[in-house]
Design a protein around this motif. Structure first.
Motif, PDB file in Angstrom:
ATOM      1  N   ASN A  14       0.799  -1.224   0.000  1.00 56.57           N
ATOM      2  CA  ASN A  14       0.000   0.000   0.000  1.00 56.57           C
ATOM      3  C   ASN A  14       0.832   1.274   0.000  1.00 56.57           C
ATOM      4  O   ASN A  14       0.522   2.231   0.708  1.00 56.57           O
ATOM      5  CB  ASN A  14      -0.989   0.002   1.160  1.00 56.57           C
ATOM      6  N   ASP A  15       1.873   1.299  -0.801  1.00 52.55           N
ATOM      7  CA  ASP A  15       2.733   2.484  -0.873  1.00 52.55           C
ATOM      8  C   ASP A  15       1.984   3.711  -1.377  1.00 52.55           C
ATOM      9  O   ASP A  15       2.197   4.807  -0.871  1.00 52.55           O
ATOM     10  CB  ASP A  15       3.947   2.212  -1.765  1.00 52.55           C
ATOM     11  N   LEU A  16       1.109   3.539  -2.355  1.00 54.10           N
ATOM     12  CA  LEU A  16       0.379   4.690  -2.867  1.00 54.10           C
ATOM     13  C   LEU A  16      -0.517   5.290  -1.790  1.00 54.10           C
ATOM     14  O   LEU A  16      -0.524   6.505  -1.594  1.00 54.10           O
ATOM     15  CB  LEU A  16      -0.442   4.315  -4.106  1.00 54.10           C
ATOM     16  N   SER A  17      -1.237   4.460  -1.071  1.00 50.76           N
ATOM     17  CA  SER A  17      -2.115   4.992  -0.022  1.00 50.76           C
ATOM     18  C   SER A  17      -1.306   5.664   1.086  1.00 50.76           C
ATOM     19  O   SER A  17      -1.716   6.692   1.625  1.00 50.76           O
ATOM     20  CB  SER A  17      -3.015   3.899   0.559  1.00 50.76           C
ATOM     21  N   ARG A  18      -0.146   5.118   1.407  1.00 49.48           N
ATOM     22  CA  ARG A  18       0.716   5.731   2.420  1.00 49.48           C
ATOM     23  C   ARG A  18       1.204   7.099   1.951  1.00 49.48           C
ATOM     24  O   ARG A  18       1.179   8.073   2.703  1.00 49.48           O
ATOM     25  CB  ARG A  18       1.912   4.820   2.716  1.00 49.48           C
ATOM     26  N   PRO A  23      -6.432   6.720   4.848  1.00 50.03           N
ATOM     27  CA  PRO A  23      -6.661   5.853   6.011  1.00 50.03           C
ATOM     28  C   PRO A  23      -6.232   4.422   5.712  1.00 50.03           C
ATOM     29  O   PRO A  23      -6.265   3.979   4.567  1.00 50.03           O
ATOM     30  CB  PRO A  23      -8.176   5.911   6.218  1.00 50.03           C
ATOM     31  N   LYS A  24      -5.832   3.705   6.739  1.00 45.26           N
ATOM     32  CA  LYS A  24      -5.425   2.301   6.550  1.00 45.26           C
ATOM     33  C   LYS A  24      -6.623   1.388   6.331  1.00 45.26           C
ATOM     34  O   LYS A  24      -6.497   0.346   5.722  1.00 45.26           O
ATOM     35  CB  LYS A  24      -4.609   1.825   7.757  1.00 45.26           C
ATOM     36  N   SER A  25      -7.768   1.781   6.809  1.00 43.93           N
ATOM     37  CA  SER A  25      -8.978   0.979   6.686  1.00 43.93           C
ATOM     38  C   SER A  25      -9.568   1.119   5.290  1.00 43.93           C
ATOM     39  O   SER A  25      -9.840   2.238   4.821  1.00 43.93           O
ATOM     40  CB  SER A  25     -10.008   1.434   7.730  1.00 43.93           C
ATOM     41  N   ALA A  26      -9.814  -0.020   4.619  1.00 35.57           N
ATOM     42  CA  ALA A  26     -10.430   0.003   3.284  1.00 35.57           C
ATOM     43  C   ALA A  26     -11.839   0.573   3.356  1.00 35.57           C
ATOM     44  O   ALA A  26     -12.279   1.275   2.437  1.00 35.57           O
ATOM     45  CB  ALA A  26     -10.446  -1.399   2.690  1.00 35.57           C
ATOM     46  N   VAL A  27     -12.554   0.325   4.453  1.00 38.18           N
ATOM     47  CA  VAL A  27     -13.916   0.843   4.619  1.00 38.18           C
ATOM     48  C   VAL A  27     -13.889   2.370   4.706  1.00 38.18           C
ATOM     49  O   VAL A  27     -14.688   3.056   4.064  1.00 38.18           O
ATOM     50  CB  VAL A  27     -14.602   0.223   5.863  1.00 38.18           C
ATOM     51  N   ARG A  28     -12.949   2.925   5.474  1.00 34.25           N
ATOM     52  CA  ARG A  28     -12.835   4.389   5.564  1.00 34.25           C
ATOM     53  C   ARG A  28     -12.442   4.988   4.217  1.00 34.25           C
ATOM     54  O   ARG A  28     -12.917   6.051   3.835  1.00 34.25           O
ATOM     55  CB  ARG A  28     -11.830   4.787   6.636  1.00 34.25           C
ATOM     56  N   CYS A  29     -11.579   4.307   3.475  1.00 36.48           N
ATOM     57  CA  CYS A  29     -11.208   4.780   2.144  1.00 36.48           C
ATOM     58  C   CYS A  29     -12.425   4.798   1.222  1.00 36.48           C
ATOM     59  O   CYS A  29     -12.621   5.753   0.466  1.00 36.48           O
ATOM     60  CB  CYS A  29     -10.114   3.908   1.540  1.00 36.48           C
ATOM     61  N   GLY A 134       6.420  -1.735   0.193  1.00 36.64           N
ATOM     62  CA  GLY A 134       5.939  -1.748   1.573  1.00 36.64           C
ATOM     63  C   GLY A 134       6.595  -0.704   2.459  1.00 36.64           C
ATOM     64  O   GLY A 134       6.683  -0.893   3.661  1.00 36.64           O
ATOM     65  N   GLY A 135       7.054   0.379   1.900  1.00 38.59           N
ATOM     66  CA  GLY A 135       7.578   1.477   2.707  1.00 38.59           C
ATOM     67  C   GLY A 135       9.066   1.727   2.609  1.00 38.59           C
ATOM     68  O   GLY A 135       9.599   2.560   3.329  1.00 38.59           O
ATOM     69  N   PHE A 136       9.759   1.041   1.710  1.00 42.09           N
ATOM     70  CA  PHE A 136      11.183   1.283   1.551  1.00 42.09           C
ATOM     71  C   PHE A 136      11.392   2.561   0.748  1.00 42.09           C
ATOM     72  O   PHE A 136      10.883   2.696  -0.357  1.00 42.09           O
ATOM     73  CB  PHE A 136      11.870   0.098   0.862  1.00 42.09           C
TER      74      PHE A 136
END
Length: 167
Positions: A14-18, A23-29, A134-136
């Motif tokens: 989820n690099d793009l969302s970060r 939000p980390k929650s798919a429901v909130r997104c 993943g955040g690198f």
């Protein structure tokens, strides 16, 4: 042209969302997509390849060749990611590829004008967003809305010196 895009992260990295501070929650997104309060302008890249039949691939995070691309495409990464070990899988697969891959000679052409040559290339990647895998942080100064790509070239004749730099 402009394109409206609704994005709901479902992967392991989820690099793009970060990078978009979602939000980390798919429901909130999903709720944010259905009832948007703000919009963001986001760049994307186009990778063209082939000589006779040219194909185009669009990307919003990064595109690369070499050992990082081989690690990203591994089936093992998906299995470990589903087990909640996404970042660990990236580290493990990246290190395994690093040990087994062969370096190449090549060059990059900057702005269609400046040719920069390298002798021991392990990978080259173009980044729109700062992180991948993943955040690198391969391109920590990248800004996904500045109209620029950041290039990361990993090339060195000594693998042990290169390993220290990468860690």
């Amino acid at each position: 042209g402009l394109l409206d895009l609704g994005y709901i992260p479902a992967g392991t990295g989820n690099d793009l969302s970060r990078c978009l501070h979602m939000p980390k929650s798919a429901v909130r997104c999903l709720k944010n997509q259905l009832h948007p309060r703000h919009f963001s302008m986001v760049d994307y890249g186009v990778l063209s390849c082939g000589e006779r039949e040219v194909s185009h691939r669009r990307f919003m995070v990064s595109a690369g060749i070499g050992f990082d691309a081989a690690a990203a495409g591994s089936r093992m990464r998906g299995v470990l990611g589903r087990m909640g070990l996404g970042k660990l899988s990236s580290l493990f697969l990246g290190f395994r590829q690093f040990l087994h891959c062969r370096s190449s000679r090549g060059y990059i052409l900057l702005d269609g004008v400046k040719k920069v040559e390298f002798n021991h290339i392990l990978f080259i990647s173009c980044h729109i967003q700062p992180s991948e895998g993943g955040g690198f942080l391969f391109a920590p100064r990248a800004d996904g809305s500045d109209g620029r790509m950041n290039i990361c070239v990993v090339s060195h004749s000594s693998r042990t010196k290169l390993l220290r730099v990468m860690l």
